[in-house]
Design an enzyme around this catalytic site. Structure first.
Site, PDB file in Angstrom:
ATOM      1  N   HIS A 176     -15.896   1.653  -4.425  1.00 28.13           N
ATOM      2  CA  HIS A 176     -14.501   1.550  -4.011  1.00 28.13           C
ATOM      3  C   HIS A 176     -14.201   0.261  -3.254  1.00 28.13           C
ATOM      4  CE1 HIS A 176     -10.632   3.536  -3.719  1.00 28.13           C
ATOM      5  NE2 HIS A 176     -10.548   3.199  -2.459  1.00 28.13           N
TER       6      HIS A 176
ATOM      7  N   SER B 193      -6.351   1.094  -4.510  1.00 27.52           N
ATOM      8  CA  SER B 193      -6.462   2.519  -4.227  1.00 27.52           C
ATOM      9  C   SER B 193      -5.075   3.157  -4.314  1.00 27.52           C
ATOM     10  CB  SER B 193      -7.121   2.732  -2.856  1.00 27.52           C
ATOM     11  OG  SER B 193      -7.568   4.045  -2.692  1.00 27.52           O
TER      12      SER B 193
ATOM     13  N   ASP C  44     -17.645   3.980  -8.320  1.00 28.79           N
ATOM     14  CA  ASP C  44     -16.646   4.437  -7.352  1.00 28.79           C
ATOM     15  C   ASP C  44     -16.638   5.965  -7.303  1.00 28.79           C
ATOM     16  OD1 ASP C  44     -14.446   4.903  -5.735  1.00 28.79           O
ATOM     17  OD2 ASP C  44     -13.256   3.297  -6.625  1.00 28.79           O
TER      18      ASP C  44
ATOM     19  N   TYR D 260       0.842  -1.204   0.000  1.00 27.64           N
ATOM     20  CA  TYR D 260       0.000   0.000   0.000  1.00 27.64           C
ATOM     21  C   TYR D 260       0.878   1.255   0.000  1.00 27.64           C
ATOM     22  CZ  TYR D 260      -3.818   3.191   1.088  1.00 27.64           C
ATOM     23  OH  TYR D 260      -4.728   4.214   1.040  1.00 27.64           O
TER      24      TYR D 260
END
Length: 708
Positions: free
Chosen positions: A679, A561, A644, A481
């Site tokens: 999302h 993301s 999203d 991430y």
């Protein structure tokens, strides 16, 4: 008017599709340029930003037709989905909490689309259903975004969100009758509800309803704090606080245990830095016009109110302590010179603080695994909480007067367990331990440390079947991430479990940009230092190859993301290092992200193209702008949802169009667009299984694995 699809020339499907022969829809290019600080930058797919246009919808349909045909032809698809479903199908419990003399927790019987809230007066009693979100929609796409019982436990304020959207509608339900009251709160996003102790209403934050035809953008996208009184329409809600001078302020409200204060966490973006204020209550009731007291509005650090003793407020902060400390602030003398440290910074990173049972329960990370310590009212150390192993713990919430709390524990090979903890004695006992079809004893996990390009050391967690041969032939998934102060810690997930059952190695990298080693670790992966994040991830991949866990042709990378941005960036920079990649709902256009919905709030981590120096840094790694022809890219499947409203699908649309237009080799460059989800939050079980099993099957097909 000519048929939209024909006019655009979007559909040109091949008679047969394989990994070597793919014919993509021809995506129209437009002559559009933007000028940033004197530099012209082309944006030929700008029209794809309008996801509601007929042209874009036709493009989505055409792309999904190609992807669906490719996925359906993969022999690994059905057996992978079958295995994923089998491993997903076990009883799952949430962490219990207590309100109004009742316990509440979530349970999913295995394959329910959404988890159900249950309640009981005692833990040993047979629970009853408090609220079942599966009854809110036929397809399970309506999910609970919040569940907050009233102080007497008779009502619950609950938020619902449809199709994975961030937008919430809040309602009130009578728990005895199961019926909703007439109250309804709209235009809520990034907010929960916090009841006043008198039970007459609750605080929440919302946005103004936009004018007809006007989209919410950074220019008009700001929150206000309101108080809703039960039985009144939303139009009568009382405005508690706003900042007309800085409309980027957003508000999180939490009523103190003693009912004397409302703690207000004030944010200006997605970063961890915030301001702190309090609002006095009058004997547990809100009085219209009560004045907010700002404690600190410098936005130079994180400030989280944990509890209070009269006018003394206890605050977790990284002010003057990158790895965190607990301080006491006297509301009568709130100046910084009067702040007192109760629990000092340590070598471990303070991640959470709870005031429960007359104690402070402090959560820490040590090399990305959880530690929990118990301290007294004066900050003195009492004991460590003995967790089951090296993994991730969460929970430990409750009130100052409670005698117990609950927490969860998990690791890469340990499905989430829920424990009860007696705060006074320090005794922990299992509340729920799931029975799963995953044979944990057949697998192992370890933590290793690698060295990044600039000499920085970071931990990675590796899980696989016991007896793994380090011969460089193991199919491996590397996940990361690296942003927004969010740590990557070892947790059990069906995606990792399925991959390991398929014979693969699953790896989590705790790279810079997160909070694994405090705020300095986070800042080392932001703005002009963002390249550190990519270097850390690339170093992780190189280490796995050097240690013969795998080889480039059998190494897949995945992230969602901000993690999707990570995947897009490292594939552009080192395409030869990977065999497959799946960036999920990624932030791919780093020059325009701040122009959509909540994107403006991400500039604290990314910077902004409106700043000349930051523009150069963003352009240097932006996935959309750095797709390079004449290089062989790995097999790529982009995933997004056309609903999203956080990372708008235009990011993935434009990036995919750029990939397909470039000469990047014969490996597939696909996009899987979910047309009933956003999302990811609240996504129904069936959609989770389909999407993630398709990802693993895509990896398995690329690596030519035989899945039975």
């Amino acid at each position: 008017m000519k048929n939209t699809v024909a006019a655009l020339g979007l559909i040109a499907l091949a008679a047969s599709i394989s990994a070597q022969t793919l014919s993509y829809p021809q995506t129209r290019k437009v002559d559009h340029h933007d000028t940033y600080h004197g530099q012209r930058v082309a944006d030929p797919y700008r029209w794809l930003e309008d996801d509601n246009s007929a042209d874009t919808k036709a493009w989505v349909k055409a792309q999904n037709a190609v992807t669906d045909k490719f996925l359906e032809a993969m022999p690994q698809r059905l057996p992978t989905r079958k295995l994923y479903t089998e491993l997903y199908n076990y009883e799952k419990f949430g962490i219990p909490f207590k309100e109004g003399g009742r316990y509440f927790w979530t349970r999913n019987d295995g394959l329910q689309q959404q988890s159900v809230y249950y309640t009981a007066a005692k833990l040993g009693d047979k629970p009853t259903v408090a609220l079942d979100p599966n009854q809110l929609s036929k397809d399970g796409t309506v999910a609970l975004s919040g569940f907050v019982p009233s102080p007497d436990g008779k009502l619950v304020a609950y938020g619902i969100a449809a199709s994975g959207s961030d937008w919430q509608t809040w309602k009130l339900r009578d728990l005895a009758s199961g019926k909703d009251l007439a109250d309804q709160i709209d235009w809520v996003k990034f907010s929960s509800a916090s009841w006043t102790p008198d039970g007459k209403g609750f605080f929440y934050s919302r946005y103004d309803a936009p004018a007809p035809g006007v989209a919410l953008t950074g220019a008009n996208y700001f929150q206000k704090l309101y108080y809703h009184r039960i039985g009144t329409p939303q139009s009568a809600d009382q405005l508690v606080f706003e900042n007309k001078d800085d409309k980027q302020w957003g508000f999180g409200a939490e009523v103190s245990d003693d009912g004397s204060l409302v703690y207000l966490g004030i944010w200006k973006g997605a970063g961890s830095k915030n301001a702190l204020a309090v609002l006095p209550l009058n004997k547990g009731s809100y009085v219209a016009g009560s004045k907010v007291q700002i404690i600190d509005q410098s936005f130079d650090a994180q400030y989280q109110a944990v509890g209070n003793d009269g006018n003394m407020v206890f605050v977790k902060t990284d002010n003057g302590a990158s790895r965190g400390r607990l301080i006491a602030i006297d509301l009568k003398k709130p100046e910084r010179a009067n702040w007192k440290t109760l629990i000092a910074e340590t070598a471990d990173t303070m991640t959470s603080a709870h005031a429960v049972g007359g104690r402070f329960l402090m959560g820490y990370l040590r090399d990305a695994s959880t530690l929990v310590k118990v301290h007294g009212r004066d900050g003195s150390f009492i004991r460590d909480v003995q967790l089951p192993g090296v993994g991730s713990g969460a929970g430990f919430g409750g009130k100052w007067t409670d005698t117990e709390t609950f927490f969860s524990y998990t690791s890469l090979t340990t499905p989430t367990e829920v424990w009860r903890y007696d705060v006074a004695t320090g005794q922990a006992s299992v509340f729920q331990k799931p029975k799963t079809p995953f044979e944990a004893e057949q697998f192992e996990t370890r933590r290793e440390f690698i060295t990044s390009k600039d000499g920085t050391k970071l931990p990675i967690f590796i899980a696989h079947k016991k007896g793994l041969k380090l011969d460089g032939n193991n199919p491996t998934v590397l996940y990361g991430y690296g942003g927004f102060n969010s740590p990557m810690t070892p947790t059990y997930g069906i995606t990792a479990a399925t991959w390991m059952k398929m014979g693969g190695v699953y790896v989590i990298a705790s790279i810079r940009g997160g909070s694994e080693y405090g705020e300095s670790w986070h800042e080392a992966g932001t703005k002009l230092k963002k390249q550190n994040v990519f270097d850390d991830f690339i170093a992780s991949a190189e280490w796995l190859i050097a240690k013969k866990y795998t080889q480039p042709s059998k190494l897949a990378v995945n992230g969602g993301s901000n993690g999707g941005l990570l995947v897009g960036a490292v594939v552009n920079q080192r395409p030869e290092l990977f065999g497959a990649a799946v960036p999920q709902v990624g932030v791919m256009d780093m020059l325009r992200f701040h122009k959509f919905t909540i994107g403006w709030a991400w500039t604290g981590d990314y910077g902004s193209s409106e700043d000349p120096t930051e523009f150069k840094a963003l352009l240097a790694y932006s996935p959309l702008h750095n797709v390079t022809s004449m290089r062989n890219y790995p097999a790529i499947m982009v995933t997004t949802g056309d609903h999203d409203d956080r990372v708008v699908p235009a990011h993935s649309f434009k990036y995919t169009a750029a990939l397909q237009a470039a000469d990047t080799g014969s490996a597939p460059k696909l996009i899987r667009i979910e047309t009933a989800a956003g999302h990811g939050a609240g996504k129904p079980t069936s959609k989770i299984i389909e999407e993630r099993a398709d990802m693993l099957a895509f990896f398995a097909n690329t690596f030519k694995l035989d899945i039975k």
